[in-house]
Design a protein around this motif. Sequence first.
Motif, mmCIF file in Angstrom:
data_model
loop_
_atom_site.group_PDB
_atom_site.id
_atom_site.type_symbol
_atom_site.label_atom_id
_atom_site.label_comp_id
_atom_site.label_asym_id
_atom_site.label_seq_id
_atom_site.Cartn_x
_atom_site.Cartn_y
_atom_site.Cartn_z
ATOM 1 N N LEU A 29 30.931 -1.768 53.971
ATOM 2 C CA LEU A 29 31.067 -0.606 53.109
ATOM 3 C C LEU A 29 30.646 0.657 53.858
ATOM 4 O O LEU A 29 31.298 1.700 53.771
ATOM 5 N N GLY A 30 29.552 0.566 54.620
ATOM 6 C CA GLY A 30 29.107 1.712 55.400
ATOM 7 C C GLY A 30 30.151 2.149 56.409
ATOM 8 O O GLY A 30 30.396 3.350 56.606
ATOM 9 N N SER A 344 31.371 -5.940 47.771
ATOM 10 C CA SER A 344 32.291 -6.506 48.745
ATOM 11 C C SER A 344 33.620 -5.742 48.722
ATOM 12 O O SER A 344 34.055 -5.250 47.673
ATOM 13 N N LEU A 345 34.274 -5.670 49.883
ATOM 14 C CA LEU A 345 35.563 -4.989 49.999
ATOM 15 C C LEU A 345 36.698 -5.998 50.133
ATOM 16 O O LEU A 345 37.756 -5.690 50.679
ATOM 17 N N THR A 346 36.502 -7.197 49.609
ATOM 18 C CA THR A 346 37.505 -8.254 49.720
ATOM 19 C C THR A 346 37.836 -8.815 48.342
ATOM 20 O O THR A 346 37.178 -8.493 47.348
ATOM 21 N N TYR A 347 38.852 -9.653 48.292
ATOM 22 C CA TYR A 347 39.155 -10.411 47.084
ATOM 23 C C TYR A 347 39.414 -11.860 47.470
ATOM 24 O O TYR A 347 39.815 -12.150 48.596
ATOM 25 N N PRO A 348 39.159 -12.800 46.536
ATOM 26 C CA PRO A 348 39.329 -14.215 46.865
ATOM 27 C C PRO A 348 40.757 -14.682 46.648
ATOM 28 O O PRO A 348 41.464 -14.206 45.756
ATOM 29 N N MET A 349 41.195 -15.649 47.464
ATOM 30 C CA MET A 349 42.469 -16.320 47.249
ATOM 31 C C MET A 349 42.367 -17.713 47.858
ATOM 32 O O MET A 349 41.457 -17.993 48.650
ATOM 33 N N LEU A 350 43.278 -18.580 47.487
ATOM 34 C CA LEU A 350 43.301 -19.925 48.029
ATOM 35 C C LEU A 350 44.281 -19.992 49.191
ATOM 36 O O LEU A 350 45.408 -19.498 49.098
ATOM 37 N N ASN A 351 43.845 -20.612 50.290
ATOM 38 C CA ASN A 351 44.781 -20.817 51.393
ATOM 39 C C ASN A 351 45.626 -22.072 51.132
ATOM 40 O O ASN A 351 45.517 -22.701 50.074
ATOM 41 N N GLU A 352 46.458 -22.451 52.103
ATOM 42 C CA GLU A 352 47.366 -23.579 51.906
ATOM 43 C C GLU A 352 46.622 -24.886 51.691
ATOM 44 O O GLU A 352 47.155 -25.819 51.091
ATOM 45 N N GLU A 353 45.385 -24.977 52.176
ATOM 46 C CA GLU A 353 44.589 -26.198 51.991
ATOM 47 C C GLU A 353 43.792 -26.168 50.697
ATOM 48 O O GLU A 353 43.030 -27.097 50.407
ATOM 49 N N GLY A 354 43.945 -25.093 49.902
ATOM 50 C CA GLY A 354 43.220 -24.998 48.640
ATOM 51 C C GLY A 354 41.781 -24.535 48.785
ATOM 52 O O GLY A 354 40.981 -24.680 47.860
ATOM 53 N N VAL A 355 41.454 -23.952 49.933
ATOM 54 C CA VAL A 355 40.101 -23.448 50.187
ATOM 55 C C VAL A 355 40.056 -21.954 49.866
ATOM 56 O O VAL A 355 40.988 -21.206 50.199
ATOM 57 N N VAL A 356 38.982 -21.519 49.205
ATOM 58 C CA VAL A 356 38.838 -20.099 48.866
ATOM 59 C C VAL A 356 38.540 -19.301 50.141
ATOM 60 O O VAL A 356 37.608 -19.606 50.881
ATOM 61 N N GLN A 358 38.643 -15.023 51.814
ATOM 62 C CA GLN A 358 38.534 -13.633 51.412
ATOM 63 C C GLN A 358 39.529 -12.778 52.187
ATOM 64 O O GLN A 358 39.686 -12.945 53.398
ATOM 65 N N LYS A 359 40.213 -11.879 51.474
ATOM 66 C CA LYS A 359 41.141 -10.943 52.109
ATOM 67 C C LYS A 359 40.683 -9.511 51.828
ATOM 68 O O LYS A 359 40.100 -9.222 50.766
ATOM 69 N N ASN A 360 40.952 -8.620 52.769
ATOM 70 C CA ASN A 360 40.588 -7.221 52.585
ATOM 71 C C ASN A 360 41.318 -6.646 51.375
ATOM 72 O O ASN A 360 42.513 -6.861 51.185
ATOM 73 N N SER A 361 40.577 -5.910 50.562
ATOM 74 C CA SER A 361 41.108 -5.367 49.316
ATOM 75 C C SER A 361 41.161 -3.844 49.384
ATOM 76 O O SER A 361 40.133 -3.189 49.544
ATOM 77 N N LYS A 362 42.361 -3.292 49.231
ATOM 78 C CA LYS A 362 42.493 -1.838 49.200
ATOM 79 C C LYS A 362 41.893 -1.272 47.909
ATOM 80 O O LYS A 362 41.312 -0.188 47.904
ATOM 81 N N ILE A 363 42.037 -2.011 46.827
ATOM 82 C CA ILE A 363 41.481 -1.537 45.558
ATOM 83 C C ILE A 363 39.961 -1.474 45.637
ATOM 84 O O ILE A 363 39.341 -0.470 45.269
ATOM 85 N N ALA A 364 39.328 -2.554 46.121
ATOM 86 C CA ALA A 364 37.870 -2.566 46.226
ATOM 87 C C ALA A 364 37.380 -1.469 47.159
ATOM 88 O O ALA A 364 36.360 -0.808 46.893
ATOM 89 N N THR A 365 38.077 -1.259 48.274
ATOM 90 C CA THR A 365 37.684 -0.213 49.213
ATOM 91 C C THR A 365 37.745 1.157 48.548
ATOM 92 O O THR A 365 36.801 1.959 48.644
ATOM 93 N N GLY A 366 38.847 1.428 47.844
ATOM 94 C CA GLY A 366 38.982 2.714 47.185
ATOM 95 C C GLY A 366 37.927 2.941 46.127
ATOM 96 O O GLY A 366 37.290 3.992 46.066
#
Length: 492
Positions: A29-30, A344-356, A358-366
């Motif tokens: 964030l800093g 946090s500046l990320t959001y959670p999603m599941l990858n192809e193996e079903g594991v959570v 984190q991806k960078n989030s433009k909404i969270a950053t803003g």
Amino acid sequence: MNDLLIPTIDTHDHSCTICISKAESEENLGKMMEEYYDNYKTSQDFEGSDILWLYGEEMGEYDREMFHDFKGFINKIYGTMIFKHKDLQYTVMNQCKKYHADKYGFHPASYTLMKEFDLMQEDIRASGRAKSWIAKPSEGLEGSDIFCFDTFEELMARGVQDGMVAQQYIHNPLLLKGRKWDARMYLIIHGVNPMRGYVTFDTGFARVCTDEYERGNVTNPHATITNGLRNIDHPNYVSEPENEEDEDQVYHRYPLTRAWELVSENLDDPEADLEKMKQGVKDLANSLLRCYRSSIEAEQADFMEMDGARDKNDKLFNILGLDVMFDADLRPWLFETNRNPGMSLTYPMLNEEGVVIQKNSKIATGVKCNLINEVAKILIGKEDSKSFAKIYDSSDLEGGDADFIYEKVFRLFKNLCGTKLTRTLSIHSFISYINQVAEDFTEDIHCDEVINRVELKSREELTLPEFFSGLEVLAETVSMSLPTFLTRIEAE
């Protein structure tokens, strides 16, 4: 949509150095603040920084030392730990709602288990299936262990934990694209005594359920619980746009500015109705701070030894996260108050193996960069904020605090503490006070009866909410309501 996903670049005169913790989310964030704003920089140097940004919930002796030594602003008010415990939160809120029902209609009926088990059971049995309920652990995070139920039998089958809260479920939510949603808004608390509060309607985000809402059906968590981790396993879950918004896609998260646009499409009078909704949030936030201010002061004074010093008081601030839902009548309901909302500046999603992951989030950053920018404008720049509205000032003599039930109880609590305010009052002091009341009133008052009825027999100290309950019982023994009792003893 792109311009809604990035921070609003707002120029102003102040500069700000943030001494930030080494937690990954805080460091990121800093870095973003430095990237988007020319007048921000981060530092690991305690000296010379304008804001000390502490990470995490707990505070210890080291924090006590920093509180006295640091010259700038500190982002933690110890007394707000009350918001970490849902059972304690709701106990205090219910106490206020009992005596100021017109100001606390935004708080759904709530019961703390096992303490209020019998009351909850009676309510559930009496309402049948006319009401539904949502159960939450006292210190749950990220929507964990939350479930909905209709009957007492369903609750018992899922299991009851001590400290769990059961809260009435609102059946007629205002929908966004046919789905239930809620808003994460932010409330800035500046100081404790006096305390000032600022709430925002635009710097925040909406969380939207993945499945369409079906009134009366609480069995589908994808349609009833807005938390991201409770929706992430749905095949249609998409947290937010990668770039441009696809209007045919329903996203889990929208900036509040965009959510207002989507909601207004189905309002009869969009401008007037949105203003009504936002005014409801102002009133809600004002009542919220009035409800908890005295409890926060008791906790804060005990931990930080403030002794009423204005310079110490004004260096403290805390950002609270408010989780607000609106019903079809545009009435706001407050479900959660988060003392330490995630940065946090990320959001959670599941990858192809079903594991959570984190991806960078433009909404969270803003949202979060703009949030810190507005905090700095208010505290350092002494400027009015475009995003935050001032809704509370406990030093305002016409604000109503003097006549508020909890402030009256708190004044008595402080008097009985003696020369120095502390977090708790000794049972000995409370017993002495009961005996004093027994001399002043003609009714027979039995000290043991009062102590037993508020379940304090084995206790040595009372917190402010427990003292409140003790006074209620004491007032009842002299055939008075608590407000009448407090007015009588203040007059003596």
